[in-house]
Motif scaffolding. Structure first.
Motif, PDB file in Angstrom:
ATOM      1  N   MET A 102       0.817  -1.222   0.000  1.00 61.99           N
ATOM      2  CA  MET A 102       0.000   0.000   0.000  1.00 61.99           C
ATOM      3  C   MET A 102       0.845   1.264   0.000  1.00 61.99           C
ATOM      4  N   LEU A 103       0.454   2.226  -0.819  1.00 60.37           N
ATOM      5  CA  LEU A 103       1.037   3.562  -0.830  1.00 60.37           C
ATOM      6  C   LEU A 103       0.085   4.520  -0.114  1.00 60.37           C
ATOM      7  N   ILE A 104       0.601   5.685   0.240  1.00 62.30           N
ATOM      8  CA  ILE A 104      -0.183   6.675   0.970  1.00 62.30           C
ATOM      9  C   ILE A 104      -0.335   7.925   0.108  1.00 62.30           C
ATOM     10  N   ALA A 105      -1.541   8.482   0.139  1.00 59.56           N
ATOM     11  CA  ALA A 105      -1.797   9.704  -0.621  1.00 59.56           C
ATOM     12  C   ALA A 105      -2.488  10.729   0.254  1.00 59.56           C
ATOM     13  N   THR A 106      -2.243  11.981  -0.028  1.00 63.84           N
ATOM     14  CA  THR A 106      -3.027  13.060   0.552  1.00 63.84           C
ATOM     15  C   THR A 106      -3.294  14.050  -0.556  1.00 63.84           C
ATOM     16  N   LEU A 107      -4.217  14.965  -0.333  1.00 63.18           N
ATOM     17  CA  LEU A 107      -4.613  15.805  -1.459  1.00 63.18           C
ATOM     18  C   LEU A 107      -4.927  17.231  -1.047  1.00 63.18           C
ATOM     19  N   LEU A 108      -5.083  18.047  -2.063  1.00 62.29           N
ATOM     20  CA  LEU A 108      -5.428  19.458  -1.923  1.00 62.29           C
ATOM     21  C   LEU A 108      -6.589  19.739  -2.855  1.00 62.29           C
ATOM     22  N   HIS A 109      -7.686  20.282  -2.311  1.00 60.23           N
ATOM     23  CA  HIS A 109      -8.806  20.695  -3.146  1.00 60.23           C
ATOM     24  C   HIS A 109      -8.617  22.141  -3.585  1.00 60.23           C
ATOM     25  N   ALA A 110      -9.332  22.529  -4.604  1.00 56.17           N
ATOM     26  CA  ALA A 110      -9.327  23.929  -5.030  1.00 56.17           C
ATOM     27  C   ALA A 110      -9.708  24.814  -3.843  1.00 56.17           C
ATOM     28  N   PRO A 111      -9.070  25.966  -3.705  1.00 54.40           N
ATOM     29  CA  PRO A 111      -9.319  26.800  -2.519  1.00 54.40           C
ATOM     30  C   PRO A 111     -10.710  27.421  -2.484  1.00 54.40           C
ATOM     31  N   ARG A 112     -11.411  27.421  -3.625  1.00 52.25           N
ATOM     32  CA  ARG A 112     -12.781  27.944  -3.679  1.00 52.25           C
ATOM     33  C   ARG A 112     -13.668  26.903  -4.346  1.00 52.25           C
ATOM     34  N   PHE A 113     -14.863  26.744  -3.854  1.00 46.92           N
ATOM     35  CA  PHE A 113     -15.779  25.750  -4.399  1.00 46.92           C
ATOM     36  C   PHE A 113     -16.136  26.111  -5.840  1.00 46.92           C
ATOM     37  N   GLY A 114     -15.991  25.135  -6.723  1.00 45.72           N
ATOM     38  CA  GLY A 114     -16.285  25.351  -8.132  1.00 45.72           C
ATOM     39  C   GLY A 114     -15.097  25.791  -8.951  1.00 45.72           C
ATOM     40  N   ALA A 115     -13.957  26.072  -8.312  1.00 47.17           N
ATOM     41  CA  ALA A 115     -12.754  26.482  -9.052  1.00 47.17           C
ATOM     42  C   ALA A 115     -12.066  25.252  -9.637  1.00 47.17           C
ATOM     43  N   GLU A 116     -11.205  25.463 -10.636  1.00 44.86           N
ATOM     44  CA  GLU A 116     -10.478  24.353 -11.239  1.00 44.86           C
ATOM     45  C   GLU A 116      -9.030  24.729 -11.478  1.00 44.86           C
ATOM     46  N   LEU A 117      -8.216  23.718 -11.684  1.00 45.87           N
ATOM     47  CA  LEU A 117      -6.782  23.904 -11.860  1.00 45.87           C
ATOM     48  C   LEU A 117      -6.494  24.560 -13.202  1.00 45.87           C
ATOM     49  N   LEU A 118      -5.638  25.583 -13.186  1.00 50.88           N
ATOM     50  CA  LEU A 118      -5.191  26.245 -14.413  1.00 50.88           C
ATOM     51  C   LEU A 118      -3.826  25.740 -14.850  1.00 50.88           C
ATOM     52  N   SER A 119      -2.932  25.598 -13.886  1.00 53.74           N
ATOM     53  CA  SER A 119      -1.592  25.119 -14.223  1.00 53.74           C
ATOM     54  C   SER A 119      -0.942  24.501 -12.998  1.00 53.74           C
ATOM     55  N   LEU A 120       0.016  23.596 -13.262  1.00 45.36           N
ATOM     56  CA  LEU A 120       0.707  22.919 -12.169  1.00 45.36           C
ATOM     57  C   LEU A 120       2.045  22.386 -12.647  1.00 45.36           C
ATOM     58  N   ASP A 121       3.080  22.716 -11.912  1.00 44.25           N
ATOM     59  CA  ASP A 121       4.404  22.140 -12.148  1.00 44.25           C
ATOM     60  C   ASP A 121       4.600  21.036 -11.111  1.00 44.25           C
ATOM     61  N   GLU A 122       4.615  19.785 -11.575  1.00 40.90           N
ATOM     62  CA  GLU A 122       4.698  18.649 -10.664  1.00 40.90           C
ATOM     63  C   GLU A 122       6.118  18.373 -10.180  1.00 40.90           C
ATOM     64  N   ARG A 123       7.115  18.991 -10.807  1.00 37.02           N
ATOM     65  CA  ARG A 123       8.510  18.633 -10.539  1.00 37.02           C
ATOM     66  C   ARG A 123       8.937  18.837  -9.085  1.00 37.02           C
ATOM     67  N   PRO A 124       8.514  19.920  -8.390  1.00 38.57           N
ATOM     68  CA  PRO A 124       8.945  20.061  -6.987  1.00 38.57           C
ATOM     69  C   PRO A 124       8.509  18.887  -6.107  1.00 38.57           C
ATOM     70  N   ALA A 125       7.329  18.349  -6.349  1.00 34.96           N
ATOM     71  CA  ALA A 125       6.874  17.205  -5.560  1.00 34.96           C
ATOM     72  C   ALA A 125       7.613  15.943  -5.967  1.00 34.96           C
ATOM     73  N   ARG A 126       7.757  15.732  -7.240  1.00 33.38           N
ATOM     74  CA  ARG A 126       8.415  14.519  -7.732  1.00 33.38           C
ATOM     75  C   ARG A 126       9.887  14.459  -7.322  1.00 33.38           C
ATOM     76  N   ALA A 127      10.465  15.611  -7.033  1.00 29.60           N
ATOM     77  CA  ALA A 127      11.877  15.650  -6.641  1.00 29.60           C
ATOM     78  C   ALA A 127      12.103  15.159  -5.218  1.00 29.60           C
ATOM     79  N   ILE A 128      11.047  15.037  -4.447  1.00 32.28           N
ATOM     80  CA  ILE A 128      11.161  14.602  -3.048  1.00 32.28           C
ATOM     81  C   ILE A 128      11.238  13.084  -3.000  1.00 32.28           C
ATOM     82  N   LYS A 129      12.242  12.583  -2.311  1.00 31.57           N
ATOM     83  CA  LYS A 129      12.429  11.139  -2.212  1.00 31.57           C
ATOM     84  C   LYS A 129      11.217  10.485  -1.557  1.00 31.57           C
TER      85      LYS A 129
END
Length: 734
Positions: free
Chosen positions: A220-247
């Motif tokens: 089993m792996l573990i996940a946690t998440l972040l919702h949009a800060p306002r209800f009904g909002a959606e993601l515009l852009s995301l750079d995943e590299r800072p997270a992926r760089a973490i061991k």
């Protein structure tokens, strides 16, 4: 089709003899849920006997601290004359056979767990007991009715010969009980009606109890998440590299919105890692850009003004006689026009979070042909259906394993978090445990709706009501909920009527009007639901009316309850316990409030001391509850205590506020809960004066707030029209 007798004969084997299937005894000892039989006639699916006579009872009620499983064991012990020590209670499989005949849903809500368990299991156990008596009677050549049972044995009419249940199981399996077997009358109870220690306490104390968050699966792996800060909002852009760089970070998963009003695009981001803290670290490293969404301008104070204005206009939908036979708008209009005195007052309350101890979490495994989930849920069947739909599967392809719940309060009736866990597991291709942080839980919606009402009460020459008009405004809870529990009229949120309709108070005519004011903030069921705010509105109005009439608040209510002697008895018993009418020290005052928004009846008397402008101390809280028929008095008392403190937290400081569309509270520093040091002495009186069995889980939150407000009104003459009390200018001093 196999007849019941033939099927029962075939169910006896070397494992556990079941009125419905076979399970190895070792599995029963571990509390595992036995598999459901392919066909389950009559009462067969609920009981599992081991060859040694021990019994496991299956329950579709999830244990979330209310103690229902202990009461289920008491029901079985009573009806079967089995020692409590010989009975285990296991969670039933989430399958149609275990949905329950009354609800048609595998869910735990509305204080229905114990009443429906008794309705389902008491006849089942009574019939099983008769089967065992029949088997013994055949051996002895006597009439079954001449036999009796005691301590897991059938006793011969001579009182000397006895046969243990374990020796009769095979023969009983081949018999059919006669029609009309009824549970024991209340007068014969020896186990039910008495306090019994909670069966789950030892495991919860030593840490062996398994809650949803404790589940572990291989790989089993573990996940946690972040919702949009306002209800009904959606993601515009995301750079995943800072997270992926973490061991230890394995993947970043983009998730769609899973509740009404959510964005069609990405509405949440999950980070999957080897541990929770690594996933959390990866999530905090991300700097996503979000759209404003349709509700970026939502502000709590602006919304409050809109709600109060809508309630003042009263131009929404009317409730009708299907909701309450006393509903009669023309009669109320006439009563207001001819009233000797009229009370016209507005109230409002904020959004409230559930603030459960265990944050939302779920373990999911998704394969090509099916999925499995382990989670703390109050609505296993709806969760099964929701996850199946999201994955493109049939409900039968999704297996749900309900676990112990570390606080429900209605929060876990929704299943968006389970869908998210399943979608993450599918994207990763491995078992995943999704754990929401406290901040995510606090800001992700499912709140008790914010609401405002205008109450107009027409009073006659005797000071008693001749008509009541209530104009309410709030978002529809039902519009957001995924619980299978809809209203007859889909346009009308019937929860707004809880605490107003079909009330014990004798008001000749009612007019209840509701306006839907929806700022796009997801709502959900909150402990005591609509009664949580409507009892505050109603009970504070009654104290105002009593003051106008010059009548003591207790006497005023007793007059309104002239045709409800059982409720009168509750208030009289509580008043005597609290010393109502007796002199108080200087600066001390009492307040009373009653809740009739659910099946049971409960009430509070609060004694407090005003310490200066805006400051008060609660000296003692007196509570009383009448559940009609008491199965476990200690459990009822504990529920009333817990409900009282739950409502006390909300009344003192509880509120969820929004600024520019974003929820401002994120943890207990901004959403304070009453601490042990702040808890006043609490005296609970448990009554069981009715014939029907009623649950206690919804009682307590609704009446504690108005009891405090009415005590403050008695002290100052100024009514409290807004909660929390901190917003009304009052601060508790502990």
């Amino acid at each position: 089709m196999m007849r019941r007798r033939e099927w029962l004969k075939s169910s006896f084997a070397l494992g556990a003899w079941t009125l419905g299937g076979v399970l190895p005894v070792a599995a029963l000892a571990q509390g595992a849920a036995p598999p459901a039989p392919a066909a389950a006639p009559g009462f067969a699916v609920w009981l599992r006997f081991a060859p040694d006579g021990r019994l496991t009872v299956l329950s579709n009620v999830v244990e979330m601290g209310q103690g229902t499983h202990t009461s289920v064991a008491q029901i079985a012990a009573e009806e079967l004359d089995l020692p409590l020590a010989a009975i285990s209670v296991a969670q039933a499989p989430v399958e149609p056979a275990f949905a329950g005949a009354t609800l048609g849903n595998y869910a735990s809500f509305g204080s229905l767990g114990l009443p429906l368990s008794y309705r389902e299991l008491a006849p089942v156990c009574a019939a099983a007991r008769h089967l065992l008596m029949q088997a013994a009677a055949q051996r002895w050549g006597v009439a079954p009715e001449a036999c009796r049972t005691a301590e897991a044995q059938v006793v011969h009419p001579d009182g000397l010969q006895r046969l243990p249940y374990a020796q009769l199981l095979a023969e009983a399996a081949g018999l059919t009980p006669p029609a009309g077997i009824k549970p024991k009358p209340r007068a014969e109870w020896k186990v039910m009606g008495r306090s019994t220690p909670r069966r789950d306490l030892a495991a919860k104390v030593d840490g062996s109890a398994v809650f949803g968050i404790d589940v572990k699966r291989p790989g089993m792996l573990i996940a946690t998440l972040l919702h949009a800060p306002r209800f009904g909002a959606e993601l515009l852009s995301l750079d995943e590299r800072p997270a992926r760089a973490i061991k230890g970070v394995r993947q970043v998963v983009r998730l769609p919105g899973v509740i009404k009003g959510a964005a069609k695009g990405t509405a949440a981001i999950a980070v999957v890692a080897d541990s929770y803290w690594t996933a959390r670290k990866g999530l905090l490293a991300l700097k996503p850009s979000w759209s404003d969404g349709p509700h970026a301008g939502t502000d709590s104070e602006v919304l409050r003004t809109e709600l109060l204005a809508a309630a003042a206009r009263g131009q929404g939908l009317d409730f009708d006689k299907r909701d309450d036979p006393l509903m009669d708008p023309p009669a109320v209009t006439a009563a207001l026009a001819s009233a000797r005195q009229t009370l016209d007052i507005s109230y409002d309350v904020p959004y409230l979070a559930h603030a459960t101890m265990e944050p939302m979490n779920a373990v999911a495994e998704v394969g090509r042909d099916g999925a499995a989930l382990w989670l703390s849920t109050q609505s296993a069947q709806d969760t099964q259906a929701g996850v199946a739909k999201a994955l493109g599967l049939k409900p039968a392809q999704v297996t749900v394993h309900p676990q112990l719940i570390g606080g429900g309060f209605g929060r876990r009736l929704e299943h968006g978090f389970a869908i998210e866990a399943a979608l993450v597991a599918k994207a990763v291709g491995k078992p995943v445990q999704l754990i929401w942080s406290r901040e995510t839980d606090m800001r992700a919606g499912g709140y008790r709706p914010a609401a405002a009402v205008r109450v107009r009460l027409a009073l006659g020459a005797d000071g008693l009501p001749t008509g009541l008009r209530v104009d309410g405004a709030n978002p529809s809870l039902l519009a957001y909920s995924g619980l299978t529990n809809g209203p007859p009229n889909p346009e009308l949120d019937w929860t707004m009527g809880m605490g107003w309709t079909r009330h014990d108070y004798a008001v000749p005519a009612l007019h209840l009007n509701w306006t839907n004011v929806d700022p796009g903030v997801p709502c959900g069921y909150w402990r005591s639901v609509g009664a949580s705010q409507n009892v505050f509105f109603y009970e504070c109005s009654l104290d105002r009316a009593a003051a106008l009439a010059g009548i003591d608040p207790l006497d005023y209510r007793l007059r309104l309850l002239a045709k409800k002697p059982q409720t009168q008895q509750l208030l009289r018993a509580l008043a005597e316990r609290a010393g109502w009418g007796q002199p108080l020290p200087a600066g001390s005052y009492r307040g009373l409030a009653m809740s009739a928004g659910n099946a049971a009846r409960s009430a509070h008397v609060v004694q407090l001391t005003v310490l200066g402008e805006g400051r008060f101390r609660i000296d003692k809280i007196f509570a009383a509850i009448d559940v009609g028929v008491v199965v476990n008095p200690d459990a009822v008392q504990a529920q009333m205590m817990g409900g009282t403190l739950f409502g006390l937290s909300a009344a003192l400081n509880g509120e969820v506020t929004l600024k520019q569309g974003a929820v401002q509270q994120g943890n207990f520093d901004g959403y304070p809960i009453v601490t042990l040091a702040q808890t006043p002495p609490l005296d609970v009186l448990v009554l069981g004066n009715g014939k029907g069995m009623r649950g206690a889980g919804e009682e307590g939150p609704a009446s504690i707030g108005p009891a405090i407000a009415n005590a403050l009104f008695a002290a100052t003459g100024r009514p409290v029209t807004r909660l929390p009390l901190s917003r009304a200018g009052w601060q508790l001093v502990s």
